[in-house]
Design a protein around this motif. Sequence first.
Motif, PDB file in Angstrom:
ATOM      1  N   UNK A 128      80.052  36.350  -2.988  1.00 49.38           N
ATOM      2  CA  UNK A 128      78.723  35.756  -3.004  1.00 49.38           C
ATOM      3  C   UNK A 128      78.769  34.652  -4.046  1.00 49.38           C
ATOM      4  N   UNK A 129      78.542  33.437  -3.613  1.00 46.63           N
ATOM      5  CA  UNK A 129      78.693  32.288  -4.495  1.00 46.63           C
ATOM      6  C   UNK A 129      77.347  31.617  -4.740  1.00 46.63           C
ATOM      7  N   UNK A 130      77.014  31.484  -6.007  1.00 50.66           N
ATOM      8  CA  UNK A 130      75.818  30.753  -6.394  1.00 50.66           C
ATOM      9  C   UNK A 130      76.231  29.374  -6.874  1.00 50.66           C
ATOM     10  N   UNK A 131      75.516  28.364  -6.443  1.00 49.77           N
ATOM     11  CA  UNK A 131      75.989  26.990  -6.589  1.00 49.77           C
ATOM     12  C   UNK A 131      76.096  26.541  -8.040  1.00 49.77           C
ATOM     13  N   UNK A 132      75.252  27.054  -8.923  1.00 52.90           N
ATOM     14  CA  UNK A 132      75.279  26.611 -10.312  1.00 52.90           C
ATOM     15  C   UNK A 132      75.314  27.819 -11.234  1.00 52.90           C
ATOM     16  N   UNK A 133      76.095  27.754 -12.307  1.00 46.70           N
ATOM     17  CA  UNK A 133      76.070  28.809 -13.311  1.00 46.70           C
ATOM     18  C   UNK A 133      74.949  28.567 -14.320  1.00 46.70           C
ATOM     19  N   UNK A 134      74.740  27.287 -14.657  1.00 45.57           N
ATOM     20  CA  UNK A 134      73.695  26.909 -15.602  1.00 45.57           C
ATOM     21  C   UNK A 134      72.918  25.728 -15.023  1.00 45.57           C
ATOM     22  N   UNK A 135      71.601  25.755 -15.271  1.00 47.21           N
ATOM     23  CA  UNK A 135      70.742  24.697 -14.752  1.00 47.21           C
ATOM     24  C   UNK A 135      69.611  24.496 -15.741  1.00 47.21           C
ATOM     25  N   UNK A 136      69.345  23.234 -16.063  1.00 47.13           N
ATOM     26  CA  UNK A 136      68.219  22.907 -16.947  1.00 47.13           C
ATOM     27  C   UNK A 136      67.303  21.962 -16.194  1.00 47.13           C
ATOM     28  N   UNK A 137      66.030  22.336 -16.111  1.00 50.35           N
ATOM     29  CA  UNK A 137      65.036  21.529 -15.399  1.00 50.35           C
ATOM     30  C   UNK A 137      63.783  21.385 -16.259  1.00 50.35           C
ATOM     31  N   UNK A 138      62.904  20.507 -15.829  1.00 48.02           N
ATOM     32  CA  UNK A 138      61.662  20.283 -16.566  1.00 48.02           C
ATOM     33  C   UNK A 138      60.487  20.925 -15.834  1.00 48.02           C
ATOM     34  N   UNK A 139      59.445  21.263 -16.572  1.00 49.32           N
ATOM     35  CA  UNK A 139      58.250  21.838 -15.959  1.00 49.32           C
ATOM     36  C   UNK A 139      57.696  20.892 -14.907  1.00 49.32           C
ATOM     37  N   UNK A 140      57.244  21.494 -13.807  1.00 48.18           N
ATOM     38  CA  UNK A 140      56.686  20.723 -12.717  1.00 48.18           C
ATOM     39  C   UNK A 140      57.693  20.273 -11.672  1.00 48.18           C
ATOM     40  N   UNK A 141      58.983  20.347 -12.005  1.00 48.38           N
ATOM     41  CA  UNK A 141      60.005  19.954 -11.036  1.00 48.38           C
ATOM     42  C   UNK A 141      60.114  20.972  -9.916  1.00 48.38           C
ATOM     43  N   UNK A 142      60.558  20.538  -8.763  1.00 48.99           N
ATOM     44  CA  UNK A 142      60.917  21.443  -7.663  1.00 48.99           C
ATOM     45  C   UNK A 142      62.391  21.766  -7.813  1.00 48.99           C
ATOM     46  N   UNK A 143      62.698  23.062  -7.860  1.00 50.67           N
ATOM     47  CA  UNK A 143      64.061  23.503  -8.164  1.00 50.67           C
ATOM     48  C   UNK A 143      64.613  24.305  -6.989  1.00 50.67           C
ATOM     49  N   UNK A 144      65.851  24.015  -6.638  1.00 52.86           N
ATOM     50  CA  UNK A 144      66.527  24.726  -5.554  1.00 52.86           C
ATOM     51  C   UNK A 144      67.729  25.489  -6.124  1.00 52.86           C
ATOM     52  N   UNK A 145      67.778  26.787  -5.849  1.00 51.24           N
ATOM     53  CA  UNK A 145      68.950  27.590  -6.179  1.00 51.24           C
ATOM     54  C   UNK A 145      69.592  28.017  -4.858  1.00 51.24           C
ATOM     55  N   UNK A 146      70.903  27.771  -4.769  1.00 50.48           N
ATOM     56  CA  UNK A 146      71.605  28.026  -3.513  1.00 50.48           C
ATOM     57  C   UNK A 146      72.550  29.211  -3.638  1.00 50.48           C
ATOM     58  N   UNK A 147      72.676  29.944  -2.545  1.00 49.84           N
ATOM     59  CA  UNK A 147      73.566  31.105  -2.507  1.00 49.84           C
ATOM     60  C   UNK A 147      74.250  31.160  -1.147  1.00 49.84           C
ATOM     61  N   UNK A 148      75.545  31.392  -1.160  1.00 50.04           N
ATOM     62  CA  UNK A 148      76.325  31.488   0.066  1.00 50.04           C
ATOM     63  C   UNK A 148      77.166  32.756   0.025  1.00 50.04           C
TER      64      UNK A 148
END
Lengths: 113, 111
Positions: free
Chosen positions: B4-24
């Motif tokens: 099971x692979x998750x696309x990012x190990x670490x992610x930094x985003x700002x409030x209000x952003x639309x965030x996508x987390x992917x899993x395969x």
Amino acid sequence: QQQVKQSPQSLIVQKGGISIINCAYENTAFDYFPWYQQFPGKGPALLIAIRPDVSEKKEGRFTISFNKSAKQFSLHIMDSQPGDSATYFCASRSGAGSYQLTFGKGTKLSVIP
Amino acid sequence: DVKVTQSSRYLVKRTGEKVFLECVQDMDHENMFWYRQDPGLGLRLIYFSYDVKMKEKGDIPEGYSVSREKKERFSLILESASTNQTSMYLCASSFFGQPQHFGDGTRLSIL
């Protein structure tokens, strides 16, 4: 929300000793009780699981003991090794066919040489 | 070996952003799950999917949505990221029933 109470929060055991982690549940409809092992930086991995029609299940050094009347189950790790140092989560499934697991809050086990 | 692979190990985003987390997953599993893991709270189910385009809410779906257009891929979407969504996110899969295989997680920080 149905709960699964796990204790202790952390545990230090000497190499060769027995590690015991306990969980208690409330919902009598729970019908499947897995344990997960999580190493730092990794996702949890299914370790061992039991159904309530048996009182004990053993896989290698890992044993689940189940007490249906007390609504408790526990994980025993015999001959604990430093490589067993990890966080352990118990969980309970809310009925056959359910995808839902209710997790305990975890126990951080440290096995010292 | 199952994966099971998750696309990012670490992610930094700002409030209000639309965030996508992917899993395969590469095991042709029917079921896929998104969990959130916070210290002292254990794992909490956000959403799960038992088939392509099918989804069910978990315990804490508020502020999240999911997408499963292909069997092997399950996406978690934060519609408008907030600081209380800073957490470790875990994807999992199984052939039937509850999760068997987990990814290694995405640690998401919302600033």
